[in-house]
Design a protein around this motif. Sequence first.
Motif, PDB file in Angstrom:
ATOM      1  N   TRP A 278      20.300   8.271  12.621  1.00 13.50           N
ATOM      2  CA  TRP A 278      20.813   8.459  13.881  1.00 13.50           C
ATOM      3  C   TRP A 278      22.094   7.843  13.714  1.00 13.50           C
ATOM      4  N   ASN A 279      23.081   7.933  14.668  1.00 19.31           N
ATOM      5  CA  ASN A 279      24.390   7.515  14.842  1.00 19.31           C
ATOM      6  C   ASN A 279      25.090   7.586  13.419  1.00 19.31           C
ATOM      7  N   GLN A 280      25.280   8.878  12.997  1.00 19.80           N
ATOM      8  CA  GLN A 280      25.965   9.295  11.761  1.00 19.80           C
ATOM      9  C   GLN A 280      25.613   8.500  10.594  1.00 19.80           C
ATOM     10  N   THR A 282      23.268   5.851  10.423  1.00 15.54           N
ATOM     11  CA  THR A 282      23.142   4.441  10.249  1.00 15.54           C
ATOM     12  C   THR A 282      21.676   3.972  10.226  1.00 15.54           C
ATOM     13  N   SER A 283      20.909   4.451  11.062  1.00 11.83           N
ATOM     14  CA  SER A 283      19.367   3.960  10.922  1.00 11.83           C
ATOM     15  C   SER A 283      18.476   4.993  11.952  1.00 11.83           C
ATOM     16  N   TRP A 284      17.233   4.287  12.163  1.00  9.77           N
ATOM     17  CA  TRP A 284      16.468   5.282  12.934  1.00  9.77           C
ATOM     18  C   TRP A 284      15.304   4.304  13.624  1.00  9.77           C
TER      19      TRP A 284
END
Length: 333
Positions: A278-280, A282-284
């Motif tokens: 998620w968020n380009q 970034t993490s999940w």
Amino acid sequence: MGKLDQELLRGGINRRQFLEFCGAMVATLALPARYVPRVAEALTTATRLPLVWLEFQDCAGDTESFLRASQPSIDELLLETISLDYHETLMVAAGAHAGENLWTTIDQYSGKYICIVEGAIPTADGGIYCTVRGRTALSMAQAVCGQARATIAVGSCACDGGIAAAAPNPTGAVGVGEAMPGLSELVCLPGCPANVVNLTATLVYLLTFDEFPSLDQYGRPRFAYGQLIHDQCERRKFYDQGRFVREWGDQGHQRGWCLYKMGCKGPETHHNCPSVLWNQGTSWPVGVGHGCIGCTEPNFWDRHSSLYQAMEDTGSDEDLPASKRGGRGRGRG
Ligand code: SF4
Ligand code: F3S
């Protein structure tokens, strides 16, 4: 040079970045790398794919997911350039003028446009709990989806009613498939919210192969919903070793151990978020230390209302009334 190439250049994205994007799409779609040139060719030469985005009973989280980038991403440029004709939340036009845009697009591209639906469709009391310009969501969906080439339900609310349909469901909220059982083609992208990467990849597949990717029994593309979170999770080795977080902030939590005892629903949830993130990128959720709440599975708000209770301590589908068991959109597979 095609229109998309020009738009990408205008957005400061060069050819190498575009090819990297095509490579990422091919990887998301679980296609062999040799498809990258074919996807690039399809995206630069594709004829326009008109797209209408309807928003009903929801929190606009899927639109927020779509807009998540702080600068125009290739996903956004792609959707805007090749498609987005009407989006109630994002468009500048309002009121009667916005309505004119919608019906003009539908008349002009009847049978050719894709309808994206975000949000549940309330059916109780004649559908009065969600109206747009005095018309019920149900009536709008019937008119717009009925003339579309295909419908894509984005987010859990559009797929099965989501949180609006959680017991006691006072508005009679349902998903697109249940509201319009006769729809000829329906793809479901559940999630709370849906990940825009999977929406983009679904449209890229359509532009490249002129058909939708293979779907599972809930109408979900297998490339995105074919694998359990649990089988892709970076904490899986700790599950297998019996090393569990037992309290938020304890030593196990600090060391990245398994979140199963803290309520993680990864063992019964199908999604590709451990790889697309998620968020380009970034993490999940599990990556940042919170268990998966099962947001891509049918009726997850009712099934997993004890979000922080371990699955072994909670009920499963059998606890739900028959009408709520597994009832997501229809698929081909
Ligand atoms: Fe499975 Fe969740 Fe543990 Fe990951 S954190 S291994 S998904 S139970
Ligand atoms: Fe949803 Fe679980 Fe991913 S809650 S966003 S499927 S980690």
